[in-house]
Design a protein around this motif. Structure first.
Motif, PDB file in Angstrom:
ATOM      1  N   SER A 322       0.807  -1.225   0.000  1.00  0.00           N
ATOM      2  CA  SER A 322       0.000   0.000   0.000  1.00  0.00           C
ATOM      3  C   SER A 322       0.840   1.274   0.000  1.00  0.00           C
ATOM      4  O   SER A 322       0.313   2.367  -0.204  1.00  0.00           O
ATOM      5  CB  SER A 322      -0.944   0.007   1.213  1.00  0.00           C
ATOM      6  N   ASP A 323       2.154   1.149   0.237  1.00  0.00           N
ATOM      7  CA  ASP A 323       2.989   2.341   0.194  1.00  0.00           C
ATOM      8  C   ASP A 323       3.317   2.734  -1.250  1.00  0.00           C
ATOM      9  O   ASP A 323       3.941   3.752  -1.499  1.00  0.00           O
ATOM     10  CB  ASP A 323       4.289   2.114   0.983  1.00  0.00           C
ATOM     11  N   PHE A 324       2.860   1.904  -2.219  1.00  0.00           N
ATOM     12  CA  PHE A 324       3.018   2.252  -3.623  1.00  0.00           C
ATOM     13  C   PHE A 324       1.739   2.898  -4.147  1.00  0.00           C
ATOM     14  O   PHE A 324       0.642   2.666  -3.631  1.00  0.00           O
ATOM     15  CB  PHE A 324       3.301   0.998  -4.460  1.00  0.00           C
ATOM     16  N   ASN A 390       1.704  18.744  -7.772  1.00  0.00           N
ATOM     17  CA  ASN A 390       1.194  18.582  -6.407  1.00  0.00           C
ATOM     18  C   ASN A 390       1.723  17.260  -5.858  1.00  0.00           C
ATOM     19  O   ASN A 390       2.448  16.519  -6.557  1.00  0.00           O
ATOM     20  CB  ASN A 390      -0.342  18.615  -6.378  1.00  0.00           C
ATOM     21  N   LEU A 391       1.369  16.957  -4.622  1.00  0.00           N
ATOM     22  CA  LEU A 391       1.886  15.755  -3.973  1.00  0.00           C
ATOM     23  C   LEU A 391       1.504  14.503  -4.740  1.00  0.00           C
ATOM     24  O   LEU A 391       2.331  13.597  -4.929  1.00  0.00           O
ATOM     25  CB  LEU A 391       1.355  15.679  -2.531  1.00  0.00           C
ATOM     26  N   ARG A 392       0.285  14.433  -5.233  1.00  0.00           N
ATOM     27  CA  ARG A 392      -0.178  13.239  -5.950  1.00  0.00           C
ATOM     28  C   ARG A 392       0.616  13.016  -7.238  1.00  0.00           C
ATOM     29  O   ARG A 392       1.038  11.903  -7.532  1.00  0.00           O
ATOM     30  CB  ARG A 392      -1.672  13.350  -6.262  1.00  0.00           C
ATOM     31  N   SER A 393       0.793  14.080  -8.025  1.00  0.00           N
ATOM     32  CA  SER A 393       1.486  13.917  -9.313  1.00  0.00           C
ATOM     33  C   SER A 393       2.964  13.550  -9.104  1.00  0.00           C
ATOM     34  O   SER A 393       3.517  12.739  -9.841  1.00  0.00           O
ATOM     35  CB  SER A 393       1.374  15.200 -10.140  1.00  0.00           C
ATOM     36  N   ILE A 394       3.599  14.124  -8.085  1.00  0.00           N
ATOM     37  CA  ILE A 394       4.994  13.789  -7.808  1.00  0.00           C
ATOM     38  C   ILE A 394       5.103  12.358  -7.269  1.00  0.00           C
ATOM     39  O   ILE A 394       6.011  11.606  -7.633  1.00  0.00           O
ATOM     40  CB  ILE A 394       5.614  14.789  -6.807  1.00  0.00           C
ATOM     41  N   VAL A 398       7.411   8.787  -8.562  1.00  0.00           N
ATOM     42  CA  VAL A 398       8.420   8.059  -7.785  1.00  0.00           C
ATOM     43  C   VAL A 398       7.848   6.742  -7.238  1.00  0.00           C
ATOM     44  O   VAL A 398       8.410   6.143  -6.321  1.00  0.00           O
ATOM     45  CB  VAL A 398       8.976   8.924  -6.622  1.00  0.00           C
ATOM     46  N   TYR A 399       6.697   6.301  -7.815  1.00  0.00           N
ATOM     47  CA  TYR A 399       6.085   5.007  -7.478  1.00  0.00           C
ATOM     48  C   TYR A 399       5.742   4.884  -6.006  1.00  0.00           C
ATOM     49  O   TYR A 399       6.012   3.861  -5.359  1.00  0.00           O
ATOM     50  CB  TYR A 399       7.015   3.847  -7.887  1.00  0.00           C
ATOM     51  N   MET A 400       5.145   5.947  -5.448  1.00  0.00           N
ATOM     52  CA  MET A 400       4.732   5.900  -4.043  1.00  0.00           C
ATOM     53  C   MET A 400       3.296   6.383  -3.912  1.00  0.00           C
ATOM     54  O   MET A 400       2.790   7.095  -4.773  1.00  0.00           O
ATOM     55  CB  MET A 400       5.631   6.795  -3.187  1.00  0.00           C
ATOM     56  N   SER A 401       2.685   5.978  -2.834  1.00  0.00           N
ATOM     57  CA  SER A 401       1.370   6.536  -2.544  1.00  0.00           C
ATOM     58  C   SER A 401       1.567   7.955  -2.013  1.00  0.00           C
ATOM     59  O   SER A 401       2.595   8.255  -1.382  1.00  0.00           O
ATOM     60  CB  SER A 401       0.645   5.690  -1.501  1.00  0.00           C
ATOM     61  N   PRO A 402       0.635   8.864  -2.221  1.00  0.00           N
ATOM     62  CA  PRO A 402       0.764  10.239  -1.711  1.00  0.00           C
ATOM     63  C   PRO A 402       0.965  10.281  -0.192  1.00  0.00           C
ATOM     64  O   PRO A 402       1.768  11.078   0.307  1.00  0.00           O
ATOM     65  CB  PRO A 402      -0.551  10.887  -2.138  1.00  0.00           C
ATOM     66  N   ASN A 403       0.238   9.420   0.531  1.00  0.00           N
ATOM     67  CA  ASN A 403       0.355   9.437   1.991  1.00  0.00           C
ATOM     68  C   ASN A 403       1.766   9.064   2.441  1.00  0.00           C
ATOM     69  O   ASN A 403       2.355   9.714   3.314  1.00  0.00           O
ATOM     70  CB  ASN A 403      -0.651   8.467   2.615  1.00  0.00           C
ATOM     71  N   ASN A 407       4.565  11.536   4.266  1.00  0.00           N
ATOM     72  CA  ASN A 407       5.130  11.255   5.589  1.00  0.00           C
ATOM     73  C   ASN A 407       6.656  11.325   5.593  1.00  0.00           C
ATOM     74  O   ASN A 407       7.262  11.937   6.496  1.00  0.00           O
ATOM     75  CB  ASN A 407       4.678   9.873   6.060  1.00  0.00           C
ATOM     76  N   ILE A 408       7.296  10.685   4.584  1.00  0.00           N
ATOM     77  CA  ILE A 408       8.767  10.702   4.600  1.00  0.00           C
ATOM     78  C   ILE A 408       9.296  12.099   4.233  1.00  0.00           C
ATOM     79  O   ILE A 408      10.374  12.500   4.679  1.00  0.00           O
ATOM     80  CB  ILE A 408       9.365   9.628   3.666  1.00  0.00           C
TER      81      ILE A 408
END
Length: 477
Positions: A322-324, A390-394, A398-403, A407-408
């Motif tokens: 889920s972190d992807f 925005n956070l979602r597009s970035i 980088v193959y990550m979930s926005p959440n 956090n990182i």
């Protein structure tokens, strides 16, 4: 049968009329005659004969040209060319027009009769086949004309494949016809016979897919539909024989073992997720093989059951990733790939390919520390602050979930992503205000905030003064 004679020589036309007894010997009615190809074509269009007997060389339109036009419109009409010896090569070329035969002039009665005997036999065979097919379709569709005659029988439909001979299983099947791409047989039983007691032999057939037995002639179509389903499922599993009753039994067994199926999904899902996280392709291959082995034990079940099992398995794996980002898109892609295949043995390659994609992404993630990832994100931000990011597009890039990325990012920088982006944009805006004379609206767009009033509000919140005041103060210094 009706025939027309086309010849530019009157004596030849009249001679052919009485050459043999067409009606009594062959049941042929001479429907009309014509003197050239054009008249012959018009006569054909008006009378729609079964046979066209025509000379080759004629004025206005030749026999070959007429035959080409007729054949283009009608593939069933029989066309016979008449040719003199000097025209023999010409007649041979005319056979490419798909005429049925040719006779040499002067016509010999023995040759003509031999040809007509052959045509009569072929016509009778074709009529028998057409009658048989018409009866087959009427029975298959539950024609009310046939129903009263069949009340004392039971029925079962079989699909025998594309290569079966027409006479296959004649001892066991009542009707056999080529229908919708396969030979289809209908078995008829007495009311005393049980469908299960009598085994239809499919000798000579490439396969044998059976619908369920039915008691009413109106339900023969239902048995046919079940045979079609058995053909689809049998082809999927590579089975040459399959009965609808076996499919129904498999469905029942699958439903009864629902708890066991869910437990197997959890066990396989956890094993595959662990192998992906630990980057162990051999374990992934072994777990995929166990998945296929488990599914193969349910050979004969509907492909949709297999597809659902694998999607549930993939969903179980995805929950642990889920972190992807784009989990849903990945599952949808897998479902479309599974839905497109028509053979069970193709599943393993699709499953392994899907698992490999996730393994590659996990491997790339593990090569990068959180610090490195955030550094990449900051670099993207500094290069593309003027765009609509925005956070979602970035996170997607980088193959990550926005959440997870949020956090990182906060952990590494001490700021929320959006606050960092606004701060950087305001910094660039302050530089532009002092470096030139562009209007505030132009600068707002240049830093990715096209709404001027919103830009001014953010700028004042950051620096305590409006953009114009900031520029004035800077110039005075």
């Amino acid at each position: 049968m009706k025939m027309i004679i086309v010849d530019d020589e009157r004596m030849s036309r009249e001679g052919l009329l009485d050459f043999i007894d067409w009606r009594d010997d062959y049941g042929i009615e001479i429907a009309g005659t014509a003197a050239n190809g054009q008249e012959g074509l018009e006569l054909y269009e008006r009378l729609q004969p079964d046979i066209v007997l025509t000379d080759i060389k004629m004025p206005i339109m030749s026999g070959i040209e007429m035959a080409e036009k007729i054949r283009h419109r009608d593939s069933r009409v029989r066309i016979i060319l008449l040719s003199a010896y000097s025209d023999f090569n010409y007649a041979q070329k005319a056979l490419k027009t798909k005429v049925d035969d040719y006779l040499l002039k002067p016509i010999e009665e023995q040759e003509l009769r031999k040809l007509m005997d052959q045509m009569a036999a072929e016509s009778m065979e074709r009529n028998l086949q057409e009658d048989s097919r018409r009866q087959f379709l009427e029975v298959l569709n539950g024609s009310w004309e046939w129903c009263p005659q069949l009340r004392d029988s039971r029925f079962q439909v079989f699909i025998l494949g594309k290569e079966a001979e027409r006479n296959t299983c004649r001892d066991d099947l009542w009707l056999v016809e080529f229908h919708e791409g396969s030979y289809v047989g209908i078995a008829k039983y007495t009311m005393e016979e049980s469908v299960n007691d009598r085994q239809v032999a499919c000798n000579g057939a490439e396969c044998c897919y059976a619908g369920g037995g039915v008691k009413r002639p109106e339900d023969i179509r239902k048995s046919y539909n079940e045979a079609v389903l058995a053909q689809y499922i049998g082809s999927y599993w590579g089975l040459k024989e399959l009965k609808y009753s076996q499919i129904a039994k498999r469905r029942e067994q699958w439903t009864r073992q629902d708890v066991g199926i869910q437990q197997e999904i959890i066990k396989l899902g956890d094993e595959l997720h662990s192998a992906i996280r630990q980057l162990e392709p051999a374990r992934i291959e072994a777990a995929a093989h166990r998945t296929m082995h488990y599914l193969l034990q349910n050979q004969g079940i509907d492909p949709s059951y297999i597809e659902d099992f694998l999607i549930h398995l993939a969903t179980r794996i995805s929950l642990e990733l889920s972190d992807f980002n784009d989990i849903k898109a990945s599952l949808w892609e897998l479902r479309m790939s599974l839905h497109a295949i028509d053979r069970f043995h193709a599943i393993k390659a699709i499953l392994i390919d899907w698992l490999k994609k996730w393994t590659d992404r996990v491997e790339e993630r593990q090569r990068l520390s959180d610090t490195t990832i955030v550094e990449r994100v900051v670099s993207m931000m500094e290069q593309q602050y003027a765009e609509d990011i925005n956070l979602r597009s970035i996170a997607h890039r980088v193959y990550m979930s926005p959440n997870y990325l949020g956090n990182i990012f906060r952990s590494e920088t001490g700021m929320y992503f959006n606050d960092y982006l606004v701060s950087y944009r305001m910094k660039k805006a302050s530089e532009f205000l002092l470096a030139g004379s562009d209007k505030v609206t132009v600068i707002a767009k240049a830093v990715g905030i096209p709404n001027t009033s919103y830009f001014s509000s953010l700028f004042k919140k950051t620096y305590g003064v409006t953009p114009k005041e900031y520029r004035r103060i800077g110039m005075e210094r």
